[in-house]
Design a protein around this motif. Structure first.
Motif, PDB file in Angstrom:
ATOM      1  N   VAL A 132      30.995  54.928  84.387  1.00 59.59           N
ATOM      2  CA  VAL A 132      32.225  54.304  84.818  1.00 59.59           C
ATOM      3  C   VAL A 132      33.283  55.174  84.604  1.00 59.59           C
ATOM      4  O   VAL A 132      34.337  55.080  85.656  1.00 59.59           O
ATOM      5  N   GLN A 133      33.506  55.873  83.596  1.00 57.84           N
ATOM      6  CA  GLN A 133      34.762  56.730  83.551  1.00 57.84           C
ATOM      7  C   GLN A 133      35.058  57.815  84.543  1.00 57.84           C
ATOM      8  O   GLN A 133      36.038  57.960  85.309  1.00 57.84           O
ATOM      9  N   CYS A 166      36.405  47.439  84.511  1.00 55.75           N
ATOM     10  CA  CYS A 166      35.712  48.353  83.719  1.00 55.75           C
ATOM     11  C   CYS A 166      35.308  47.949  82.291  1.00 55.75           C
ATOM     12  O   CYS A 166      34.334  48.310  81.834  1.00 55.75           O
ATOM     13  N   ALA A 167      36.238  47.179  81.810  1.00 57.26           N
ATOM     14  CA  ALA A 167      36.229  47.056  80.273  1.00 57.26           C
ATOM     15  C   ALA A 167      34.984  46.022  80.386  1.00 57.26           C
ATOM     16  O   ALA A 167      34.275  45.920  79.302  1.00 57.26           O
ATOM     17  N   ARG A 204      36.221  55.976  87.540  1.00 58.23           N
ATOM     18  CA  ARG A 204      37.432  55.406  87.391  1.00 58.23           C
ATOM     19  C   ARG A 204      38.338  56.416  87.397  1.00 58.23           C
ATOM     20  O   ARG A 204      39.649  56.120  88.185  1.00 58.23           O
ATOM     21  N   ASP A 247      27.454  46.481  78.614  1.00 53.23           N
ATOM     22  CA  ASP A 247      26.666  47.714  78.715  1.00 53.23           C
ATOM     23  C   ASP A 247      25.628  47.892  80.110  1.00 53.23           C
ATOM     24  O   ASP A 247      24.556  47.802  80.107  1.00 53.23           O
ATOM     25  N   THR A 255      31.622  47.897  80.349  1.00 48.38           N
ATOM     26  CA  THR A 255      31.243  48.519  79.537  1.00 48.38           C
ATOM     27  C   THR A 255      31.086  47.522  78.151  1.00 48.38           C
ATOM     28  O   THR A 255      30.101  47.763  77.418  1.00 48.38           O
ATOM     29  N   PRO A 286      26.153  53.447  82.138  1.00 44.45           N
ATOM     30  CA  PRO A 286      26.531  54.433  81.377  1.00 44.45           C
ATOM     31  C   PRO A 286      28.185  54.568  81.379  1.00 44.45           C
ATOM     32  O   PRO A 286      28.942  54.634  82.572  1.00 44.45           O
ATOM     33  N   SER A 287      28.684  54.780  80.271  1.00 42.62           N
ATOM     34  CA  SER A 287      30.174  54.934  79.971  1.00 42.62           C
ATOM     35  C   SER A 287      30.700  56.249  80.943  1.00 42.62           C
ATOM     36  O   SER A 287      31.846  56.190  81.483  1.00 42.62           O
ATOM     37  N   ASP A 288      30.009  57.536  80.841  1.00 41.83           N
ATOM     38  CA  ASP A 288      30.304  58.536  81.645  1.00 41.83           C
ATOM     39  C   ASP A 288      30.411  58.002  83.469  1.00 41.83           C
ATOM     40  O   ASP A 288      31.257  58.558  84.085  1.00 41.83           O
TER      41      ASP A 288
END
Length: 247
Positions: free
Chosen positions: A129-130, A115-116, A133, A122, A119, A125-127
């Motif tokens: 991934v989160q 995941c890192a 997760r 890029d 991110t 989108p971070s949302d």
């Protein structure tokens, strides 16, 4: 003379087909040893080993056609998916192989690491991934180890007349979580999970299966990108992550 077909090739391994013979070239002899031993132990149809001289393993083709392939429309009927589920149950009920797979701590560490990477580059989108997760955390619980295939994509399960005729690519076999095999088998084919579970029988932690869908997709994206594959192709890993985020 039969032509040589490159089935798959990347920096770690390559598979060639010459007529009805598959030649697997693997830079890691341990993976080849696991594959040969796992096929000998598994209580399901597997390819015949013709010869093995590391780094090359020669296998006979299995009859039938793949159950499905990620990114393509599934055409196998529910009975074939149920037969696949029953074959997975036979595998999971078999005596454990002598080697182990990563435990829950290692699974969590890999999730964090991949995941890192996503991110940092890029890629998504971070949302997205989160959200995935969070879904994937369902797999971070104790499980009773079973004999798992470890890479049970529907493209690795061959069927004919609604029966399993062969299961290929055993290099990731190990003691693992039953829900992981069921998740990989149905990744991208969520609509076929009920038929697989009908064939599998018994109690299944469906939340863990859904969690493994997210975990598998998140951890696969970096590897696929680094090895020249496209997880953004329609129906593939990124679409699975989008579907999980909407669920």
């Amino acid at each position: 003379m039969d032509e040589v077909e490159v089935v798959v090739a990347h920096r770690e391994r390559a598979t060639l087909r010459v007529g009805d013979v598959f030649l697997k070239v693997d830079g890691d002899p341990d993976r080849t040893a696991v594959e040969v031993t796992a096929m000998a132990l598994a209580p399901v149809p597997t390819p015949q080993v013709l010869w093995c001289t590391p780094p090359v393993l020669a296998l006979a083709a299995v009859p039938g056609a793949p159950l499905a392939r990620l990114g393509h429309r599934a055409v196998s009927p529910p009975a074939a998916w149920a037969a696949a589920g029953a074959a997975v149950r036979r595998l999971h009920d078999a005596p454990l192989p002598p080697w182990t797979a990563p435990d829950a701590d290692a699974v969590a560490e890999r999730l964090d690491r991949e995941c890192a990477w996503i991110t940092a580059h890029d890629l998504l989108p971070s949302d997205l991934v989160q959200r995935n997760r969070d879904v994937a955390r369902a797999v971070l619980r104790p499980w009773t180890p079973v004999f798992t295939h470890g890479d049970l994509q529907p493209g690795h399960v061959f069927v004919a007349d609604d029966a399993v005729t062969g299961v290929i690519d055993w290099s990731e076999a190990a003691r693992g979580d039953a829900a992981f095999d069921l998740a990989v088998l149905t990744l991208g084919f969520e609509e076929h999970l009920p038929a697989v579970l009908d064939g599998y029988g018994g109690d299944v932690d469906v939340d863990a299966v859904r969690g493994w869908w997210s975990w598998r997709s998140l951890t696969a994206v970096p590897w696929l990108v680094q090895h020249g594959f496209d997880p953004f192709a329609p129906g593939c890993e990124v679409d699975v992550l989008r579907a999980r985020a909407r669920a």
